[in-house]
Design a protein around this motif. Sequence first.
Motif, PDB file in Angstrom:
ATOM      1  N   ASN A   8       0.891  -1.179  -0.138  1.00 32.98           N
ATOM      2  CA  ASN A   8      -0.295  -0.178   0.350  1.00 32.98           C
ATOM      3  C   ASN A   8       0.566   1.073   0.095  1.00 32.98           C
ATOM      4  O   ASN A   8       0.337   1.946   0.074  1.00 32.98           O
ATOM      5  N   GLU A   9       2.148   0.996   0.669  1.00 34.67           N
ATOM      6  CA  GLU A   9       3.094   2.392  -0.411  1.00 34.67           C
ATOM      7  C   GLU A   9       2.622   3.189  -1.170  1.00 34.67           C
ATOM      8  O   GLU A   9       2.438   4.246  -1.523  1.00 34.67           O
ATOM      9  N   LEU A  10       2.380   2.569  -2.691  1.00 38.33           N
ATOM     10  CA  LEU A  10       1.789   2.958  -3.675  1.00 38.33           C
ATOM     11  C   LEU A  10       0.501   2.814  -3.761  1.00 38.33           C
ATOM     12  O   LEU A  10      -0.045   1.781  -3.425  1.00 38.33           O
ATOM     13  N   ASP A  11       0.027   3.366  -4.568  1.00 43.92           N
ATOM     14  CA  ASP A  11      -2.056   3.196  -4.529  1.00 43.92           C
ATOM     15  C   ASP A  11      -1.886   1.857  -5.135  1.00 43.92           C
ATOM     16  O   ASP A  11      -1.736   1.780  -6.381  1.00 43.92           O
ATOM     17  N   PRO A  12      -2.825   1.031  -4.261  1.00 44.72           N
ATOM     18  CA  PRO A  12      -3.206  -0.767  -5.068  1.00 44.72           C
ATOM     19  C   PRO A  12      -4.353   0.146  -6.600  1.00 44.72           C
ATOM     20  O   PRO A  12      -4.630  -0.962  -7.395  1.00 44.72           O
ATOM     21  N   HIS A  13      -5.397   1.097  -6.220  1.00 40.30           N
ATOM     22  CA  HIS A  13      -6.074   1.134  -7.350  1.00 40.30           C
ATOM     23  C   HIS A  13      -5.929   1.448  -8.379  1.00 40.30           C
ATOM     24  O   HIS A  13      -6.957   1.469  -9.345  1.00 40.30           O
ATOM     25  N   VAL A  14      -4.386   2.481  -8.684  1.00 36.61           N
ATOM     26  CA  VAL A  14      -4.295   2.956 -10.037  1.00 36.61           C
ATOM     27  C   VAL A  14      -3.320   1.616 -10.885  1.00 36.61           C
ATOM     28  O   VAL A  14      -2.229   1.201  -9.717  1.00 36.61           O
ATOM     29  N   ASP A  15      -3.892   1.887 -11.868  1.00 42.51           N
ATOM     30  CA  ASP A  15      -2.624   0.253 -13.035  1.00 42.51           C
ATOM     31  C   ASP A  15      -1.432   1.313 -12.901  1.00 42.51           C
ATOM     32  O   ASP A  15      -1.469   2.546 -13.364  1.00 42.51           O
ATOM     33  N   PRO A  16      -0.692   0.169 -12.780  1.00 43.01           N
ATOM     34  CA  PRO A  16       0.855   1.005 -13.223  1.00 43.01           C
ATOM     35  C   PRO A  16       0.975   1.519 -14.105  1.00 43.01           C
ATOM     36  O   PRO A  16       0.304   1.296 -15.469  1.00 43.01           O
ATOM     37  N   VAL A  17       1.864   2.551 -14.843  1.00 44.21           N
ATOM     38  CA  VAL A  17       2.460   2.633 -15.992  1.00 44.21           C
ATOM     39  C   VAL A  17       3.259   1.944 -16.301  1.00 44.21           C
ATOM     40  O   VAL A  17       3.898   1.209 -15.673  1.00 44.21           O
ATOM     41  N   THR A  18       3.975   2.459 -18.009  1.00 46.44           N
ATOM     42  CA  THR A  18       4.673   1.308 -18.600  1.00 46.44           C
ATOM     43  C   THR A  18       6.069   2.947 -18.401  1.00 46.44           C
ATOM     44  O   THR A  18       6.187   3.598 -18.785  1.00 46.44           O
ATOM     45  N   ILE A  19       7.681   2.312 -17.449  1.00 40.57           N
ATOM     46  CA  ILE A  19       8.682   2.931 -17.496  1.00 40.57           C
ATOM     47  C   ILE A  19       9.202   2.638 -18.700  1.00 40.57           C
ATOM     48  O   ILE A  19      10.353   0.940 -18.372  1.00 40.57           O
ATOM     49  N   TYR A  20       9.796   3.221 -19.534  1.00 37.30           N
ATOM     50  CA  TYR A  20      11.113   2.950 -20.685  1.00 37.30           C
ATOM     51  C   TYR A  20      12.257   3.572 -20.085  1.00 37.30           C
ATOM     52  O   TYR A  20      11.683   4.406 -20.388  1.00 37.30           O
ATOM     53  N   PRO A  21      13.007   2.937 -20.526  1.00 37.31           N
ATOM     54  CA  PRO A  21      14.566   3.303 -19.691  1.00 37.31           C
ATOM     55  C   PRO A  21      15.022   4.157 -20.586  1.00 37.31           C
ATOM     56  O   PRO A  21      16.286   5.320 -20.370  1.00 37.31           O
ATOM     57  N   SER A  22      14.634   3.820 -22.049  1.00 33.73           N
ATOM     58  CA  SER A  22      15.056   4.677 -23.621  1.00 33.73           C
ATOM     59  C   SER A  22      14.999   6.154 -23.254  1.00 33.73           C
ATOM     60  O   SER A  22      15.630   7.331 -23.642  1.00 33.73           O
ATOM     61  N   ASP A  23      13.745   6.501 -22.729  1.00 37.30           N
ATOM     62  CA  ASP A  23      13.342   7.613 -22.121  1.00 37.30           C
ATOM     63  C   ASP A  23      14.113   8.537 -21.571  1.00 37.30           C
ATOM     64  O   ASP A  23      13.983  10.263 -21.432  1.00 37.30           O
ATOM     65  N   PHE A  24      14.746   7.747 -20.630  1.00 40.73           N
ATOM     66  CA  PHE A  24      15.709   8.752 -19.623  1.00 40.73           C
ATOM     67  C   PHE A  24      16.510   8.444 -19.665  1.00 40.73           C
ATOM     68  O   PHE A  24      17.487   7.160 -19.814  1.00 40.73           O
ATOM     69  N   ARG A  25      17.624   9.544 -20.054  1.00 42.54           N
ATOM     70  CA  ARG A  25      19.654   9.553 -20.174  1.00 42.54           C
ATOM     71  C   ARG A  25      19.831  10.794 -19.444  1.00 42.54           C
ATOM     72  O   ARG A  25      19.932  11.366 -19.484  1.00 42.54           O
ATOM     73  N   GLY A  26      20.647   9.916 -18.135  1.00 38.91           N
ATOM     74  CA  GLY A  26      21.656  10.585 -17.668  1.00 38.91           C
ATOM     75  C   GLY A  26      23.347  10.872 -18.450  1.00 38.91           C
ATOM     76  O   GLY A  26      23.318   9.990 -19.402  1.00 38.91           O
ATOM     77  N   SER A  27      23.408  12.180 -17.457  1.00 34.44           N
ATOM     78  CA  SER A  27      25.200  12.142 -17.595  1.00 34.44           C
ATOM     79  C   SER A  27      26.185  10.719 -17.505  1.00 34.44           C
ATOM     80  O   SER A  27      27.030  10.879 -18.686  1.00 34.44           O
ATOM     81  N   MET A  28      25.586  10.186 -16.444  1.00 28.24           N
ATOM     82  CA  MET A  28      26.395   9.148 -16.662  1.00 28.24           C
ATOM     83  C   MET A  28      25.474   7.265 -17.452  1.00 28.24           C
ATOM     84  O   MET A  28      24.410   7.561 -16.659  1.00 28.24           O
ATOM     85  N   HIS A  29      25.902   6.829 -17.978  1.00 27.21           N
ATOM     86  CA  HIS A  29      25.116   6.024 -18.909  1.00 27.21           C
ATOM     87  C   HIS A  29      25.198   4.041 -17.839  1.00 27.21           C
ATOM     88  O   HIS A  29      26.204   4.471 -17.031  1.00 27.21           O
ATOM     89  N   LYS A  30      24.661   3.697 -18.229  1.00 31.30           N
ATOM     90  CA  LYS A  30      23.979   2.529 -17.404  1.00 31.30           C
ATOM     91  C   LYS A  30      24.874   1.564 -18.063  1.00 31.30           C
ATOM     92  O   LYS A  30      25.150   0.403 -19.140  1.00 31.30           O
ATOM     93  N   GLY A  31      25.380   0.127 -16.630  1.00 28.26           N
ATOM     94  CA  GLY A  31      26.574  -0.239 -16.790  1.00 28.26           C
ATOM     95  C   GLY A  31      25.882  -1.562 -18.026  1.00 28.26           C
ATOM     96  O   GLY A  31      25.184  -2.242 -17.483  1.00 28.26           O
ATOM     97  N   LYS A  32      26.538  -2.058 -18.850  1.00 27.84           N
ATOM     98  CA  LYS A  32      26.591  -3.441 -19.093  1.00 27.84           C
ATOM     99  C   LYS A  32      26.900  -4.654 -18.415  1.00 27.84           C
ATOM    100  O   LYS A  32      25.923  -5.668 -19.046  1.00 27.84           O
ATOM    101  N   GLY A  33      28.075  -5.140 -18.147  1.00 28.07           N
ATOM    102  CA  GLY A  33      28.284  -5.299 -17.418  1.00 28.07           C
ATOM    103  C   GLY A  33      29.784  -5.419 -16.192  1.00 28.07           C
ATOM    104  O   GLY A  33      29.262  -4.103 -15.741  1.00 28.07           O
TER     105      GLY A  33
END
Length: 758
Positions: A511-536
């Motif tokens: 119940n920390e997040l509202d259980p009565h609302v459908d979750p949205v889809t988070i696309y990682p490609s939409d968010f790019r910071g100055s430090m890149h995400k590691g692949k290994g």
Amino acid sequence: MESPPVMKRVSQDGSPESGGSESGSEDKGCGRTRFEYFGWVYHLGTNSIGREFCRLRFLHIRGKHVMMYKRDPHENHGIKPIRRGAVGNTLMVEELGRRKVNDGDLYVLRFYNRLDEEKKGEIACATAGETRKWMEAFDQAKQQAEFDLSRSSTRNSLRMEDEIDLEGRRRRVRRYAHGLKKLIRIGHGPESLVRRSNLGRHHRPSEFTEGDAADVVEAHEWRCVCTVNGTNLCSSVFPSNLFLLHSKTVLVKAVGVVDASSDTVFEVVLNLDRLRRYEWDALTGDLELIDSLSGHADVVYGSFDPRYLSRWQSKRDFIFSRQWFRGQDGTYTILQFPAIHKKRPPKSGYRRIKINPSSWEIRNLRGLTGSNGDRCLVTHMLEIDSGGGFTWKFDQCTKFEKSIAYALLNQVSGLKAYISANPALTCESSTTLVETKTSDVSGLISEFEDVEVAEEFYDAIAAESPSSSDDEDEDGDAELDSKGQRVKLKNVSWAIASLALKAKKAMDFNNELDPHVDPVTIYPSDFRGSMHKGKGEADCNCWTSPSGAGFKIRGKTYLKDSAKVPGGDPLLKLIAVDWFKLETSRSKVALHPKCIVQSKAGKKLPFILVVNLQVPAKPNYSLVMYYAADRPVNNNSLLGKFINGSDTFRDARFKLIPSIVQGYWMVKRAVGTKACLLGKAVTCHYLRQDNFLEIDVDIGSSSVARSIIGLVLGYVTSLVVDLAILIEGREEAELPEYILGTVRLNRVRLDAAAALES
């Protein structure tokens, strides 16, 4: 003779109470218990003509109220305080470490207003243990102020009168008729040598718990290879290159239980007095301070005669730097590095050597059931060069018993024997030799009110009392018997949390997040910071988001048995990390037009938690982490109360757990593995707008944090660091805890930081 500083828990009718739960004070109908703390301190500052002063003062904290006297009011009945005030929720207390004052060493505390750091000042204590207890006392006073503020929400809002200003700057003030409004300046009073005291040493013994030593699942093991005088000598069983800079080095350590508090042992280890040190330190007993770098660091020169270690007769000398600090759990850490210094060039007749890098960890034990007195666990860790094909087997190799490393490891057993043979060390200490200005004490107290004095101590963050009757009650309670029962300092934070949250049932993690609302889809490609995400794992200068299994958090039964459990998956998703380079530290990054929070995709997210770790350096750096929720936050949840709550509540609950997964072992000892309440360690600023909350963590606001981050930056390109953030659970309804978010920083490069446009 002055009464020893003590802590009491008293009821509102003025009668001392005994016992009490460790969780805090209790509400009893209309009455409510409150703690009391008093003792001698030094007031340090600079007067109006620029001269520094050091004055002995008797400080009395009762609830949220602070009073300062020139003499002990318990022995001088009817004496009036020279200053009084109330602690407010913007008060910050910083430990500045050790400082030389009038040919004596004092431990200094700095007070300042979080909203206006120009309003500040300092007091000092004779020992590090006393500063710790005063910090705890002021923290309790701050929590009491928040509790009282919450209780009086239906009354007229309290008017803030003044700000803490301990520097002694004069300013014009109004003279009020009575109560907390009255600002009485420091006059001339009885000056003498301050007494070293235990400041309420008596603690209720509880069961010994060692599982609370770390909040990180350790990745290495130790093997005990022999025991010397009750001290275990151990060697790391993992390959050395996991912890050391060179593959031909080995980590060894000595571990022993000493029958004294961690405060006492810390003072003994740090003391350079050769007559005392010779009694327990066979190798580095002849030491001399050559430079004080800060209140938490110095450089030491030493020498020894190696005749009992080697057939060579030439004397040896060495230089090493020491860096020390105390964690929020009271554990002391001392780091020792080989060093060079221009004041001590090599001299004739001595062979200059390098003392092995080493560390001390001194941690209080909760005590075995039925045991008497304080106990602490002392760990001395040492880096040893294993080159030349030599095998380190302590119990078989006589060569090792004649080595410098063996002599250093035996310092722990020497400490045990020395403290056992000197029981006075664990009792009330004698007077510390720090001079203060003497003055005439024959004048009446009433005369002080009409004299203009240059030095000021407490321009308090004073809350105006609703009526004069409240002040009279406070004054009546101040005359309590100083020989009342002493109990452990209680925590009133549970009452604050109860009032703020008004929880009616146990918290449901789902119940920390509202259980009565459908979750949205988070696309990682939409968010790019100055430090890149590691692949290994081999990828450098990148971030990943590990699970919470490597961290220990409070379990459901923590309030009963202090049990901690491995963390689970984070509640929030790490979507991006920025690594910025700045000329000056920057807050409110989320408002920058190019920040991902302001992007089209960011504005569509239900909620984003922005954590901005402001790193002090030349230039400054900011590590900004963005954690997203796929559903709106439930306002009735603990997270909802944190997001929309007061800064005081956030400061008391926002917690970070660090873990050095790979890197130099000395850096790991410096960073530690214990959870840290960031709002109590450093200054945090909060920005709540739209769909985000930004937390700006000013690491440079603490001298201890600055020294640690300076060490970390020196090895940052070889470090793999895990961080977990969470909200501390303090009530049964808030347990078990859950991890808000994690991040793994893999070998970050300073030169890769991006410039943030103004």
